[in-house]
Design a protein around this motif. Structure first.
Motif, PDB file in Angstrom:
ATOM      1  N   LEU A 101       0.815  -1.217   0.000  1.00  0.00           N
ATOM      2  CA  LEU A 101       0.000   0.000   0.000  1.00  0.00           C
ATOM      3  C   LEU A 101       0.849   1.269   0.000  1.00  0.00           C
ATOM      4  N   VAL A 102       1.900   1.301   0.795  1.00  0.00           N
ATOM      5  CA  VAL A 102       2.755   2.489   0.811  1.00  0.00           C
ATOM      6  C   VAL A 102       3.455   2.653  -0.536  1.00  0.00           C
ATOM      7  N   THR A 103       3.789   1.527  -1.170  1.00  0.00           N
ATOM      8  CA  THR A 103       4.418   1.568  -2.490  1.00  0.00           C
ATOM      9  C   THR A 103       3.464   2.158  -3.527  1.00  0.00           C
ATOM     10  N   LEU A 104       2.228   1.672  -3.543  1.00  0.00           N
ATOM     11  CA  LEU A 104       1.264   2.126  -4.540  1.00  0.00           C
ATOM     12  C   LEU A 104       0.896   3.593  -4.342  1.00  0.00           C
ATOM     13  N   CYS A 105       0.755   4.013  -3.085  1.00  0.00           N
ATOM     14  CA  CYS A 105       0.416   5.419  -2.826  1.00  0.00           C
ATOM     15  C   CYS A 105       1.566   6.338  -3.239  1.00  0.00           C
ATOM     16  N   ALA A 106       2.798   5.933  -2.942  1.00  0.00           N
ATOM     17  CA  ALA A 106       3.950   6.750  -3.337  1.00  0.00           C
ATOM     18  C   ALA A 106       4.074   6.816  -4.850  1.00  0.00           C
ATOM     19  N   ALA A 107       3.814   5.702  -5.532  1.00  0.00           N
ATOM     20  CA  ALA A 107       3.881   5.685  -6.995  1.00  0.00           C
ATOM     21  C   ALA A 107       2.840   6.630  -7.585  1.00  0.00           C
ATOM     22  N   LEU A 108       1.639   6.586  -7.049  1.00  0.00           N
ATOM     23  CA  LEU A 108       0.563   7.436  -7.558  1.00  0.00           C
ATOM     24  C   LEU A 108       0.839   8.916  -7.321  1.00  0.00           C
ATOM     25  N   LEU A 109       1.421   9.241  -6.176  1.00  0.00           N
ATOM     26  CA  LEU A 109       1.545  10.637  -5.752  1.00  0.00           C
ATOM     27  C   LEU A 109       2.914  11.254  -6.037  1.00  0.00           C
ATOM     28  N   HIS A 110       3.813  10.532  -6.677  1.00  0.00           N
ATOM     29  CA  HIS A 110       5.208  10.982  -6.766  1.00  0.00           C
ATOM     30  C   HIS A 110       5.373  12.324  -7.481  1.00  0.00           C
ATOM     31  N   ASP A 111       4.441  12.675  -8.398  1.00  0.00           N
ATOM     32  CA  ASP A 111       4.547  13.929  -9.169  1.00  0.00           C
ATOM     33  C   ASP A 111       3.529  14.973  -8.716  1.00  0.00           C
ATOM     34  N   LEU A 112       2.946  14.778  -7.561  1.00  0.00           N
ATOM     35  CA  LEU A 112       1.846  15.622  -7.096  1.00  0.00           C
ATOM     36  C   LEU A 112       2.222  17.108  -7.029  1.00  0.00           C
ATOM     37  N   ILE A 136       2.408  18.636   0.307  1.00  0.00           N
ATOM     38  CA  ILE A 136       0.997  18.320   0.058  1.00  0.00           C
ATOM     39  C   ILE A 136       0.589  17.071   0.835  1.00  0.00           C
ATOM     40  N   ILE A 137       1.461  16.080   0.838  1.00  0.00           N
ATOM     41  CA  ILE A 137       1.162  14.826   1.535  1.00  0.00           C
ATOM     42  C   ILE A 137       1.058  15.043   3.043  1.00  0.00           C
ATOM     43  N   LEU A 138       1.897  15.920   3.579  1.00  0.00           N
ATOM     44  CA  LEU A 138       1.975  16.079   5.031  1.00  0.00           C
ATOM     45  C   LEU A 138       1.063  17.177   5.575  1.00  0.00           C
ATOM     46  N   SER A 139       0.597  18.081   4.733  1.00  0.00           N
ATOM     47  CA  SER A 139      -0.221  19.189   5.217  1.00  0.00           C
ATOM     48  C   SER A 139      -1.597  18.712   5.691  1.00  0.00           C
ATOM     49  N   PRO A 140      -1.978  19.029   6.920  1.00  0.00           N
ATOM     50  CA  PRO A 140      -3.317  18.623   7.402  1.00  0.00           C
ATOM     51  C   PRO A 140      -4.450  19.348   6.698  1.00  0.00           C
ATOM     52  N   LYS A 141      -4.122  20.343   5.837  1.00  0.00           N
ATOM     53  CA  LYS A 141      -5.147  21.104   5.132  1.00  0.00           C
ATOM     54  C   LYS A 141      -5.530  20.477   3.789  1.00  0.00           C
ATOM     55  N   THR A 142      -4.817  19.462   3.325  1.00  0.00           N
ATOM     56  CA  THR A 142      -5.080  18.907   2.001  1.00  0.00           C
ATOM     57  C   THR A 142      -5.993  17.682   2.076  1.00  0.00           C
ATOM     58  N   GLU A 143      -6.746  17.473   1.006  1.00  0.00           N
ATOM     59  CA  GLU A 143      -7.567  16.274   0.907  1.00  0.00           C
ATOM     60  C   GLU A 143      -6.700  15.024   0.820  1.00  0.00           C
ATOM     61  N   ILE A 144      -5.544  15.152   0.181  1.00  0.00           N
ATOM     62  CA  ILE A 144      -4.611  14.029   0.093  1.00  0.00           C
ATOM     63  C   ILE A 144      -4.245  13.535   1.488  1.00  0.00           C
ATOM     64  N   ASN A 145      -3.871  14.450   2.358  1.00  0.00           N
ATOM     65  CA  ASN A 145      -3.481  14.084   3.716  1.00  0.00           C
ATOM     66  C   ASN A 145      -4.632  13.413   4.464  1.00  0.00           C
ATOM     67  N   ALA A 146      -5.842  13.944   4.296  1.00  0.00           N
ATOM     68  CA  ALA A 146      -7.005  13.381   4.986  1.00  0.00           C
ATOM     69  C   ALA A 146      -7.255  11.941   4.540  1.00  0.00           C
ATOM     70  N   VAL A 147      -7.120  11.669   3.249  1.00  0.00           N
ATOM     71  CA  VAL A 147      -7.313  10.304   2.744  1.00  0.00           C
ATOM     72  C   VAL A 147      -6.246   9.370   3.309  1.00  0.00           C
ATOM     73  N   VAL A 159       4.448   7.515   3.429  1.00  0.00           N
ATOM     74  CA  VAL A 159       4.423   7.780   1.987  1.00  0.00           C
ATOM     75  C   VAL A 159       5.418   8.879   1.633  1.00  0.00           C
ATOM     76  N   ALA A 160       5.452   9.932   2.426  1.00  0.00           N
ATOM     77  CA  ALA A 160       6.386  11.036   2.172  1.00  0.00           C
ATOM     78  C   ALA A 160       7.831  10.560   2.242  1.00  0.00           C
ATOM     79  N   SER A 161       8.121   9.623   3.131  1.00  0.00           N
ATOM     80  CA  SER A 161       9.500   9.142   3.272  1.00  0.00           C
ATOM     81  C   SER A 161       9.950   8.361   2.037  1.00  0.00           C
ATOM     82  N   VAL A 162       9.014   7.747   1.318  1.00  0.00           N
ATOM     83  CA  VAL A 162       9.364   7.083   0.064  1.00  0.00           C
ATOM     84  C   VAL A 162       9.755   8.129  -0.976  1.00  0.00           C
ATOM     85  N   ILE A 163       8.962   9.191  -1.075  1.00  0.00           N
ATOM     86  CA  ILE A 163       9.258  10.277  -2.021  1.00  0.00           C
ATOM     87  C   ILE A 163      10.617  10.900  -1.703  1.00  0.00           C
TER      88      ILE A 163
END
Length: 455
Positions: A101-112, A136-147, A159-163
């Motif tokens: 799961l962490v792999t797939l999320c990082a792959a999807l979000l790598h160019d965010l 974007i991944i770490l900000s509590p204000k983003t929808e990405i972070n909430a998901v 996920v951020a540590s993979v990026i």
């Protein structure tokens, strides 16, 4: 600390039709929810290849479909690993599918975090798309972070540590970021497809057959050496023929100077922009926040460029028109060690013709290292491509491929001086002969054997 989070599977797999991979298979709820966030949907409005679409007219594809493609390749690799190389005990160097799961999320979000006209925007406003992605991944204000937090409270950090290439499992990091990873494999195939060229094609199916996990990351079966060799050569050809195309770079130079002139006019107390560019103002002032960044896309900037064609500042108006109407600067190639004096003389001539060299000339270099091996002591060391032989020993790619060996450690590319195209013809854009004999003098320089004009 490894990520052992799980996620709810969709009751029915969802697919996206894709011209490169056939179908993108979405199986986890979190992946679908991430795709539907406003931060990820913004990637639909950012072109993957920036100004290259002005040279290769089919290259209109977006960061959105590239990101889906990277996810799909990573998903296929995970499937291959869990089927053929499942971990049986901790530390055995095989694949623990709880890392999926962490792999797939990082792959999807790598160019965010890519901005409009990605790399040119970064140069003028000193931004870093990778740092923005992490923000974007770490900000509590983003929808990405909430998901991501729905998976687990620490999951955004994982996920951020993979990026950031800091995740403890090198298999996960190298699947997303290495000299042969899901990111590169997708953009080569995708960019070649949309550009209408064959340079970037390689046997993805074969590479996915021979890829395997190891204690130190990712390796390949020796039987797949030629497929990997072909990938490296394809990457080299794409950089030389597409990514470094002189005309695309000529448009990038105009775009850079256009943005620079707009910034300079905005900051000049004696001038002002006649048309509002409110979304760009925080970047002109260098006091932007994440929410400012996320408002921008290619369409926003293009709208501002349209406004700027009517600006009273003649340089800003002219550059905006050149960019919108695809009037690329022309270029001559030069060698820095031999030709800097000649370049300075050419710039002086251009200035005498009435052009401000700060906005109408530029030295632009594009260089790439097609492949390199690990060299201890390097400031930025490479994760080399390695193969596992039948006896279990590991061997590095350039040791077994004469073709790759010839490319290893050798920087390829060129440096060019860009200038308005009309100069070489001796006429202004309006067709008026304004340059007298200066254009003849200019041509006599660039026809010299030591400076090679791009045809």
């Amino acid at each position: 600390m490894q990520n052992f989070y799980t996620s709810t599977l969709l009751t029915k797999e969802k697919v996206f039709r894709d011209p490169v991979h056939g179908y993108i298979h979405i199986q986890h709820r979190v992946i679908l929810d991430l795709i539907n966030t406003k931060e990820f949907q913004r990637l639909r409005r950012i072109k993957q290849l920036g100004t290259s679409s002005l040279t290769f007219h089919g290259a209109e594809h977006s960061r959105f479909n590239h990101s889906l493609g990277v996810y799909e390749i990573a998903r296929r690799i995970c499937d291959k690993f869990v089927r053929n190389y499942p971990s049986l005990e901790v530390g055995d160097g095989l694949w623990d599918d709880r890392e999926r799961l962490v792999t797939l999320c990082a792959a999807l979000l790598h160019d965010l975090g890519h901005g409009p006209f990605s790399h040119t925007f970064e140069k003028i406003f000193d931004t870093d798309h990778e740092a923005v992605t992490i923000a974007i991944i770490l900000s509590p204000k983003t929808e990405i972070n909430a998901v991501l937090r729905e998976v687990g409270p620490d999951f955004p950090n994982q996920v951020a540590s993979v990026i950031a290439k800091e995740y403890p499992n090198p298999q996960v990091v190298q699947m997303i970021s290495s000299q042969i990873d899901a990111d590169r494999m997708d953009y080569l195939l995708r960019d070649a497809y949309y550009s209408g060229v064959t340079y970037g094609t390689f046997d993805l199916t074969r590479i996915l057959r021979v890829i395997r996990p190891s204690s130190n990351g990712i390796v390949f079966d020796i039987s797949g050496m030629h497929a990997v060799e072909d990938y490296v050569v394809s990457r080299y050809q794409m950089y030389m023929q597409v990514y470094f195309h002189p005309v695309s770079r000529g448009m990038e130079v105009i775009l850079y100077h256009l943005m620079k002139r707009a910034k300079d006019v905005y900051l000049d107390e004696q001038q002002e922009l006649g048309y509002s560019a409110s979304f760009l103002e925080p970047f002109f002032r260098q006091d932007w926040r994440l929410e400012d960044y996320l408002r921008l896309d290619d369409g926003v900037l293009t709208t501002y460029f349209n406004h700027w064609t009517d600006e009273s500042d003649p340089t800003l108006s002219d550059l905006a028109g050149r960019f919108l109407n695809r009037q690329p600067f022309k270029s001559v190639r030069f060698e820095r060690k031999h030709d800097l004096k000649t370049v300075a003389e050419l710039q002086s001539l251009i200035k005498r013709m009435g052009y401000n060299p700060d906005y109408y000339t530029s030295t632009n270099n594009s260089f790439d290292l097609p492949y390199d091996l690990y060299r201890p002591g390097q400031i930025s060391s490479k994760t080399q491509i390695e193969f596992i032989q039948k006896n279990g020993e590991i061997i590095e790619l350039s040791e077994i491929s004469a073709i790759v060996s010839s490319l290893t450690g050798k920087v390829r590319g060129d440096e060019r001086l860009y200038f308005p195209r009309e100069i070489t013809h001796g006429f202004s854009q309006e067709g008026i002969n304004l340059f007298d004999n200066l254009a003849d003098e200019f041509r006599s320089y660039i026809e010299n054997d030591e400076i090679i004009q791009h045809k």
